[in-house]
Design an enzyme around this catalytic site. Structure first.
Site, PDB file in Angstrom:
ATOM      1  N   CYS A  61       0.834  -1.217   0.000  1.00  0.00           N
ATOM      2  CA  CYS A  61       0.000   0.000   0.000  1.00  0.00           C
ATOM      3  C   CYS A  61       0.862   1.257   0.000  1.00  0.00           C
ATOM      4  CB  CYS A  61      -0.887  -0.022   1.252  1.00  0.00           C
ATOM      5  SG  CYS A  61      -1.933   1.428   1.425  1.00  0.00           S
ATOM      6  N   GLN A 238      -9.698  19.451  10.021  1.00  0.00           N
ATOM      7  CA  GLN A 238      -8.383  18.926  10.406  1.00  0.00           C
ATOM      8  C   GLN A 238      -8.455  17.403  10.414  1.00  0.00           C
ATOM      9  OE1 GLN A 238      -5.824  20.739  10.462  1.00  0.00           O
ATOM     10  NE2 GLN A 238      -6.658  22.814  10.619  1.00  0.00           N
ATOM     11  N   CYS A 359       0.726  23.935   6.678  1.00  0.00           N
ATOM     12  CA  CYS A 359       0.951  22.542   6.285  1.00  0.00           C
ATOM     13  C   CYS A 359       2.053  22.483   5.233  1.00  0.00           C
ATOM     14  CB  CYS A 359      -0.344  21.910   5.774  1.00  0.00           C
ATOM     15  SG  CYS A 359      -1.072  22.825   4.407  1.00  0.00           S
TER      16      CYS A 359
HETATM   17  C1  LIG Z   1      -5.797  24.691   5.815  1.00  0.00           C
HETATM   18  S1  LIG Z   1      -7.483  25.130   5.648  1.00  0.00           S
HETATM   19  C2  LIG Z   1      -7.779  25.846   7.234  1.00  0.00           C
HETATM   20  C3  LIG Z   1      -9.208  25.988   7.632  1.00  0.00           C
HETATM   21  C4  LIG Z   1      -9.462  26.281   9.111  1.00  0.00           C
HETATM   22  N1  LIG Z   1      -8.532  27.243   9.667  1.00  0.00           N
HETATM   23  C5  LIG Z   1      -9.448  25.008   9.929  1.00  0.00           C
HETATM   24  O1  LIG Z   1      -8.489  24.776  10.669  1.00  0.00           O
HETATM   25  O2  LIG Z   1     -10.404  24.225   9.839  1.00  0.00           O
HETATM   26  C6  LIG Z   1      -7.374  26.461   4.542  1.00  0.00           C
HETATM   27  C7  LIG Z   1      -8.668  27.175   4.266  1.00  0.00           C
HETATM   28  O3  LIG Z   1      -8.376  28.204   3.308  1.00  0.00           O
HETATM   29  C8  LIG Z   1      -9.495  28.360   2.466  1.00  0.00           C
HETATM   30  N2  LIG Z   1      -8.985  29.023   1.242  1.00  0.00           N
HETATM   31  C9  LIG Z   1      -8.299  28.458   0.219  1.00  0.00           C
HETATM   32  N3  LIG Z   1      -7.970  29.394  -0.690  1.00  0.00           N
HETATM   33  C10 LIG Z   1      -8.468  30.583  -0.234  1.00  0.00           C
HETATM   34  C11 LIG Z   1      -8.447  31.918  -0.721  1.00  0.00           C
HETATM   35  N4  LIG Z   1      -7.844  32.226  -1.874  1.00  0.00           N
HETATM   36  N5  LIG Z   1      -9.041  32.890   0.013  1.00  0.00           N
HETATM   37  C12 LIG Z   1      -9.641  32.590   1.188  1.00  0.00           C
HETATM   38  N6  LIG Z   1      -9.699  31.336   1.698  1.00  0.00           N
HETATM   39  C13 LIG Z   1      -9.116  30.344   0.998  1.00  0.00           C
HETATM   40  C14 LIG Z   1     -10.023  26.955   2.268  1.00  0.00           C
HETATM   41  O4  LIG Z   1     -11.387  26.969   1.903  1.00  0.00           O
HETATM   42  C15 LIG Z   1      -9.780  26.343   3.667  1.00  0.00           C
HETATM   43  O5  LIG Z   1     -10.925  26.506   4.474  1.00  0.00           O
END
Ligand SMILES: C[S@@+](CC[C@H](N)C(=O)[O-])C[C@H]1O[C@@H](n2cnc3c(N)ncnc32)[C@H](O)[C@@H]1O
Length: 405
Positions: A61, A238, A359
């Protein structure tokens, strides 16, 4: 015979001129190299960090990359990846002990499904191949996700095409498992009848087919601080509850006693809602349905301070210094691509404290360079390993304006 020097960013061994699958630093290895890569190495001298893989599927896998290494080795290696990325930008920082999620806790994963002449095969892709490996004994996933594999097989048998693979994103909620299928056959009358029946028989909480909700028993939900949130189909979450708790604790500690917090890339409120126990929060996010879930969760909760939401593309329209100046802390948790434009404005605005969740060590280090260049101090880095046995690295870092620390 070759000796492994280090791991690359995919967690593979690197020897002079060679990439060696599933080998560890210091190991002497042999085996056939094709195009500079040994896929099935013979480990001639095993590292003291080598362990027997806990999962019986590991050999075939590709879902995990580092089950052959001890937890201690992986923790040191992941910390080293972040240290090196920072060093590449001329920076260093105090590191806290890594927090690793336990086995069997991944609550969200994307599997591959292939329809066969009879039945279907569902699992992770095989090692460096596009075959699908069945994973009935998977040690990575939450057991509730492993338990829905027969449902996934039934769905792929019914609605997968013999020509290609379907993608199955499975998420564990309190009410059960959401299954979201992409690249399934287009919905016709027969599928509209058959697929919900399969989902119902297997007690799935929600079935989404090519983006359309076909069945929802009760809106799947989870707790974020004092709020109960029902994320929209396919929402970002998450990867493990333990990872979320570790990130949340680090973010709360980082922003300290701030009373006005802006949460950038806020998702469904993983940080905004717990922070609202002590601070007013402005949550900004690109995906409006996730913000709507956050807002509803806040409205139905009691005892929280004010939370406002704003749907906004933060790559194209970052919050500007005059919008940021009312906040005494910012949380920023961008996708892997990072948040170059928004970080440039944060640096200008000089918000006193920033909790940066990332990340991607590379884009994090780039952002850190900008912030430090603008007068911030990098106070600490907390690596959170919720992608256990993979090469992914996640972290929270605290930045503060040097004169206010
Ligand atoms: C790593 S996730 C973190 C979400 C949240 N902080 C959590 O821990 O659940 C990144 C977030 O960025 C949003 N995102 C991606 N591109 C974006 C953009 N250009 N402008 C605003 N938000 C964006 C995604 O929809 C996602 O919810």
């Amino acid at each position: 015979m070759s000796v492994i020097d280090r791991l690359n960013l995919r967690g593979e061994g690197v020897a002079p001129g060679l990439v060696v699958a599933r080998a560890l630093p210091g190991e002497e290895v042999g085996g056939e190299a094709v195009d500079g890569r040994i896929a099935q190495p013979k480990i001639l001298t095993p590292s003291p960090d080598r362990v027997a893989a806990p999962c019986r599927h590991y050999k075939a896998c590709g879902g995990c990359a580092l089950q052959h290494a001890s937890d201690a080795f992986v923790e040191t290696w992941k910390t080293g990846v972040v240290r090196q990325a920072l060093a590449g930008q001329g920076l260093e920082a105090p590191f806290r002990d890594t927090l690793t999620s336990p086995a069997g806790t991944r609550r969200r994963a994307t599997l591959a499904g292939r329809r066969l002449k009879s039945g279907a095969l569902v699992g992770f892709h095989g090692r460096a191949s596009d075959t699908v490996t069945a994973i009935p004994g998977c040690t990575l996933l939450d057991p509730a996700l492993v338990a829905v594999i027969p449902a996934l097989e039934a769905l792929v048998t019914e609605g997968g095409s013999r020509k290609g693979e379907v993608r199955l994103t499975v998420t564990r909620y309190a009410e059960g498992v959401e299954v979201s299928v992409d690249e399934g056959k287009p919905l016709d009358r027969a599928l509209r009848l058959a697929l919900p029946q399969i989902a119902g028989a297997h007690r799935l909480a929600r079935l989404v087919w090519n983006g359309e909700v076909l069945l929802q028993e009760a809106p799947p939900s989870l707790t974020m601080g004092r709020a109960r949130v029902s994320p929209p189909p396919g929402a970002f979450l998450q990867a493990t509850p333990q990872g979320e708790a570790a990130l949340k604790a680090a973010v709360i500690e980082a922003v300290g006693g701030a009373k006005q917090v802006v949460d950038l890339f806020a998702g469904c409120g993983t940080f905004a809602l717990p922070l609202a126990e002590t601070a007013e929060v402005h949550a900004v996010e690109g995906a409006a349905p996730m913000l709507a879930a956050l807002d509803l969760g806040w409205r139905n909760a009691t005892g929280l301070k004010r939370v406002t939401t704003e749907a906004r593309d933060l790559f194209r329209r970052p919050l500007m210094p005059d919008e940021l100046k009312r906040f005494d802390a910012a949380v920023i948790d961008p996708p892997r691509a990072g948040a170059e434009a928004q970080v440039a404005e944060l640096a200008q605005a000089a918000v006193p404290v920033i909790a940066h969740v990332s990340c991607s060590p590379v884009t994090f280090a780039r952002d850190a360079r900008v912030l430090v260049g603008a007068g911030y101090r990098l106070d600490w880095v907390q690596v959170v390993d919720q992608f256990r046995w993979s090469a992914h690295v996640e972290l929270v870092a605290r930045f503060s304006r040097a004169h206010m620390a």
